[in-house]
Scaffold this active site. Structure first.
Site, PDB file in Angstrom:
ATOM      1  N   GLY A  93       0.835  -1.200   0.000  1.00 33.18           N
ATOM      2  CA  GLY A  93       0.000   0.000   0.000  1.00 33.18           C
ATOM      3  C   GLY A  93       0.865   1.243   0.000  1.00 33.18           C
ATOM      4  O   GLY A  93       2.056   1.193   0.339  1.00 33.18           O
ATOM      5  N   ASP A 131      -0.468  10.740  14.228  1.00 34.85           N
ATOM      6  CA  ASP A 131      -1.051  10.412  12.923  1.00 34.85           C
ATOM      7  C   ASP A 131      -2.162   9.380  13.061  1.00 34.85           C
ATOM      8  O   ASP A 131      -2.234   8.412  12.305  1.00 34.85           O
ATOM      9  CB  ASP A 131       0.036   9.914  11.966  1.00 34.85           C
ATOM     10  N   GLY A 138       0.784   5.594   0.850  1.00 37.74           N
ATOM     11  CA  GLY A 138       0.090   6.754   1.396  1.00 37.74           C
ATOM     12  C   GLY A 138       0.841   8.028   1.097  1.00 37.74           C
ATOM     13  O   GLY A 138       1.802   8.047   0.323  1.00 37.74           O
ATOM     14  N   GLY A 139       0.399   9.112   1.721  1.00 40.54           N
ATOM     15  CA  GLY A 139       1.009  10.401   1.468  1.00 40.54           C
ATOM     16  C   GLY A 139       2.414  10.534   2.018  1.00 40.54           C
ATOM     17  O   GLY A 139       3.188  11.384   1.580  1.00 40.54           O
ATOM     18  N   MET A 140       2.794   9.678   3.000  1.00 41.72           N
ATOM     19  CA  MET A 140       4.091   9.803   3.648  1.00 41.72           C
ATOM     20  C   MET A 140       5.001   8.612   3.419  1.00 41.72           C
ATOM     21  O   MET A 140       6.216   8.750   3.505  1.00 41.72           O
ATOM     22  CB  MET A 140       3.892   9.999   5.157  1.00 41.72           C
ATOM     23  N   ALA A 141       4.431   7.440   3.151  1.00 44.49           N
ATOM     24  CA  ALA A 141       5.253   6.240   3.122  1.00 44.49           C
ATOM     25  C   ALA A 141       4.618   5.168   2.246  1.00 44.49           C
ATOM     26  O   ALA A 141       3.441   5.246   1.891  1.00 44.49           O
ATOM     27  CB  ALA A 141       5.451   5.708   4.541  1.00 44.49           C
ATOM     28  N   LYS A 152       7.583  -0.433   6.531  1.00 42.85           N
ATOM     29  CA  LYS A 152       7.097   0.885   6.117  1.00 42.85           C
ATOM     30  C   LYS A 152       8.303   1.758   5.793  1.00 42.85           C
ATOM     31  O   LYS A 152       9.167   1.971   6.635  1.00 42.85           O
ATOM     32  CB  LYS A 152       6.243   1.525   7.206  1.00 42.85           C
ATOM     33  N   VAL A 200       4.226   0.856   2.123  1.00 39.81           N
ATOM     34  CA  VAL A 200       4.327  -0.353   2.937  1.00 39.81           C
ATOM     35  C   VAL A 200       4.596  -1.548   2.030  1.00 39.81           C
ATOM     36  O   VAL A 200       3.940  -1.715   0.999  1.00 39.81           O
ATOM     37  CB  VAL A 200       3.039  -0.591   3.743  1.00 39.81           C
TER      38      VAL A 200
END
Length: 778
Positions: free
Chosen positions: A20, A135, A22-25, A42, A27
């Site tokens: 997956g 978060d 996301g906006g920061m990392a 991550k 996985v």
């Protein structure tokens, strides 16, 4: 990135696949070779990893690794390798709360409250250990056998951490905008446990209602709602949720940290008040919570109660004879239809009324972008009016069902709370034009008692009698506002289709002019194709409507960026602002001209006006960065960059322009990180990639610079001006000059910046360069 992670971690982990992003990392699913178990790794995005720094990251991870709680997913490992920062967690066979909400939209109240208590229990343990998560969101709450596991403590921090404000050195806010507290988004409060409480309240609201509490088109608009609106009530209250629990969730989302619960334990106690109370009764604690929630409702929402329609469609008697105030806002009409494809009707109707009303002498109308973030049910209209500095508000909704459209509208004088009128229209969906004209006529009638009345009746005309042309025009306007390459192409096609239906439709000509000019500015089309079309369309609009401010602004824009005729541009900008003093885009474009003319104080004043007119538009904030940089004030430019990123970390131009003062002050690595993020946000736009190539050359990584340059040169519309700066950064002045001449021949808009662009300093005094500056007319 997958190949890079596999290579970097191959000694310990078999990285199997991306799980997956996301906006920061990102996985990754992997197998821990030593322990023969599945794990989740991550990896922070490289540009964020560079900004955070490995020392700080690993220090905070070591702190959080000490946590041991049944509802906290443990950290197994962490590290830094090949410029990547990562941490490792057990791989959970199950799903996240986000996946559950995507499938079911919302949870039953009893299940939602149980999960909420489990998450709160985990946070209480972390807070007791001096750790704040920072978060909390549905993506970071995993569901395993029906129970909650809080994940992603990798970006948590000690309550007494030494890093300032939860911001990286490039200004990237750590956290997720939709859930972070106002103080965290603005750079403070990252080490306060009530930051987690706020995010938990937002998560609870979404989990139980199916919608996030401060949803908006972008992060800046979301933050604007958080800063200007009271927390929304869970209305209608979900079945099975007590009034005390609903009030507790709302209090957890209070704007000020001091107005929230002191701890998550107090929050849980308030949630449980209804459950613990006897049937038909409310406990003492529950009464206190309910009373606290009621106080918030009364103080922050009383105006909405007072302003609700009193029934019927006739004007309230007390205000029937009162003239409309001199300032107003048209709130974006709410689309109540399930079909999002017809959203352009709701958007376009409100947008058209803003444009029309702005032409009425003596009437100031808040801009479309300023009100766009306020399109939500249950708004406190007095707070909206105060935020936009207006006295009157028009709100409406649109519902399309089959071939029928129903438009409901209400015009409110905020000071006394009375509706000047409220009316509904139920027509064929092809009759949107007639509905718009009837709404305009009603507003004109409301103005008849004032000196503006006569002007209003003429100004509010839609400009066409062809319903199909009008619908095409509304669709084109909606797409024009989004400003991506493909959407602008479609907008131009739709404007042309509207004109084909009605060649006398001045607003469609003006829309075509503006969309074509913007295509030329962004290098989406060659300037020699885009700008002449824009100028011809603007001339057509002005022949039909000699005071069309939009068309006059576009003529000024083309005179500046295509004809390079500064005196002609200034005259046209002044005429446009005379026609419409409320046009934020005209003020901003005029400020651009003043910057080119190096009339810096005047430019900044015009930017201030544009920002006051459109306080939620990212470009109005971000454009100040390059003006301050070009002026030579990098200290202010960097401060502006930090502030704008805190408001919206998803606007590509912010990072592109913010890299300029970073490079000028020698912070090359940070400039590279900012530009890498800009390239990602822009979906590898050619000018962004070119700027990154120049920064890589400044960093000494010539191989990477040339790879990026090859990518730029393969683009259908090569940004010659930016390519010249890449070659200059590589030390090749001769080739840089060749590309500047190509930019001249192509009529590239950036040529007007030759005199003030500080990245061209190495060419100052060169005879060929100075001759080119004179050819441009600077």
């Amino acid at each position: 990135l997958l190949d890079r992670v596999r290579t970097s971690l191959s000694a310990q982990y078999d990285v199997l696949q991306e799980q997956g992003r996301g906006g920061m990392a990102t996985v990754f699913r992997a197998r821990d070779r030593k322990h023969d178990r599945l794990v989740a790794i991550k990896v922070l995005h490289p540009e964020l990893a560079q900004a955070v720094g490995s020392e700080r990251f690993l220090r905070e991870v070591r702190i959080t690794a000490r946590l041991n709680h049944p509802h906290i997913l443990p950290l197994l490992d962490s590290g830094s390798t090949d410029g990547l920062l990562y941490y490792v967690m057990p791989f959970v066979e199950g799903e996240s709360l986000r996946h559950r909400l995507e499938r079911d939209r919302r949870l039953p109240a009893d299940e939602g409250l149980r999960l909420l208590r489990e998450v709160a229990d985990a946070l209480a343990a972390a807070h007791a250990a001096g750790i704040v998560h920072r978060d909390i969101k549905p993506e970071n709450i995993l569901l395993q056998q029906g129970h909650a596991l809080v994940a992603d403590f990798g970006i948590a921090r000690s309550q007494h951490g030494t890093s300032a404000g939860g911001l990286t050195s490039t200004g990237v806010a750590i956290g997720t905008p939709a859930y972070m507290s106002p103080e965290q988004a603005l750079g403070g409060g990252g080490d306060d446990p009530r930051t987690d409480l706020y995010a938990l309240g937002c998560t609870a609201f979404e989990m139980l209602t199916g919608e996030p509490p401060f949803a908006a088109p972008n992060a800046m608009a979301s933050l604007n709602r958080k800063l200007t609106e009271p927390p929304p009530a869970l209305s209608p209250r979900p079945s099975g949720l007590g009034s005390g629990a609903a009030a507790a969730i709302r209090k957890a989302m209070a704007r000020e940290a001091g107005d929230r619960f002191e701890s998550v334990q107090a929050f849980v106690a308030a949630l449980d008040a209804d459950r613990a109370a006897p049937a038909g009764a409310v406990s003492s604690l529950g009464r206190r919570v309910a009373l606290a929630g009621a106080v918030v409702v009364v103080l922050a929402g009383a105006a909405w109660v007072a302003l609700r329609p009193r029934g019927g469609s006739e004007p309230a008697p007390a205000s029937a004879s009162r003239p409309l105030a001199s300032t107003m806002a048209v709130l974006p009409f709410e689309n109540l239809s399930r079909d999002t494809a017809v959203a352009f009707i709701a958007e376009g109707l409100a947008d058209e009324l803003v444009t029309s009303l702005s032409q009425v002498p003596g009437l100031r109308v808040a801009s479309r972008t300023s009100t766009a973030a306020l399109q939500r049910r249950g708004l406190d209209l007095k707070e909206v009016a105060a935020r936009l500095d207006v006295e009157t508000v028009l709100e409406g909704s649109v519902r399309v069902s089959g071939d029928r459209v129903r438009v409901s509208t209400r015009l409110v004088k905020v000071a006394d709370g009375y509706s000047i009128w409220s009316r509904s229209y139920d027509r064929s969906s092809t009759d949107v034009l007639r509905i718009q004209e009837e709404i305009a006529g009603a507003i004109a009638a409301a103005l008849q008692g004032s000196e503006n009345g006569g002007a209003a009746a003429g100004a509010l005309s839609s400009g066409t009698t062809d319903p199909e042309a009008y619908q095409l025009y509304l669709q084109a306007r909606a797409l024009r506002q989004r400003q991506t390459a493909q959407q602008l192409v479609t907008a131009v096609q739709l404007f042309k289709a509207a004109i084909e239906r009605d060649p006398g439709f001045a607003r469609a000509w003006a829309g075509l002019a503006e969309a074509s000019a913007v295509q030329g500015w962004y290098d989406f089309r060659p300037p020699r194709d885009a700008f002449p079309e824009a100028m011809a369309a603007a001339d057509s609009a002005l022949r039909l409507d000699p005071r069309n401010a939009s068309a006059e602004s576009t003529k000024a824009y083309a005179a500046l960026y295509y004809e390079w005729n500064l005196p002609k541009a200034e005259q046209a900008f002044r005429r446009a602002l005379e026609f419409d003093p409320n046009s934020a885009i005209a003020h901003q474009w005029y400020a651009n001209y003043l910057s080119v003319a190096q009339r810096w104080d005047e430019a900044e004043r015009e930017f201030d006006v544009a920002l006051r007119l459109e306080p939620t538009a990212p470009v109005r904030h971000a454009v100040a960065i390059w003006v301050q940089h070009f002026r030579g004030d990098d200290t202010r430019a960097l401060a502006t960059f930090q502030r704008v990123v805190q408001l919206d970390s998803t606007y590509a131009l912010t990072f592109q322009w913010g890299a300029k003062p970073l490079l000028a002050t020698g912070r090359v690595a940070e400039a590279v990180a900012a530009l890498e993020w800009a390239v990602t946000l822009s979906k590898r736009g050619a000018s962004f990639v070119a700027d990154l190539a120049a920064a890589k050359a400044r960093q000494g990584d010539t191989a990477a610079a040339r790879r990026l340059l090859d990518e730029v040169l393969s683009d259908p519309v090569v940004p010659a001006y930016e390519v010249a700066k890449v070659y200059l950064a590589l030390g090749d002045k001769a080739t840089a000059m060749q590309w500047l001449r190509r930019a001249f021949d192509a009529r590239t808009h950036s040529m007007v910046f030759l005199r003030i662009d500080r990245q061209l300093e190495a060419l100052r005094g060169d005879s060929a360069f100075e001759a080119l500056v004179k050819q441009v007319g600077l």
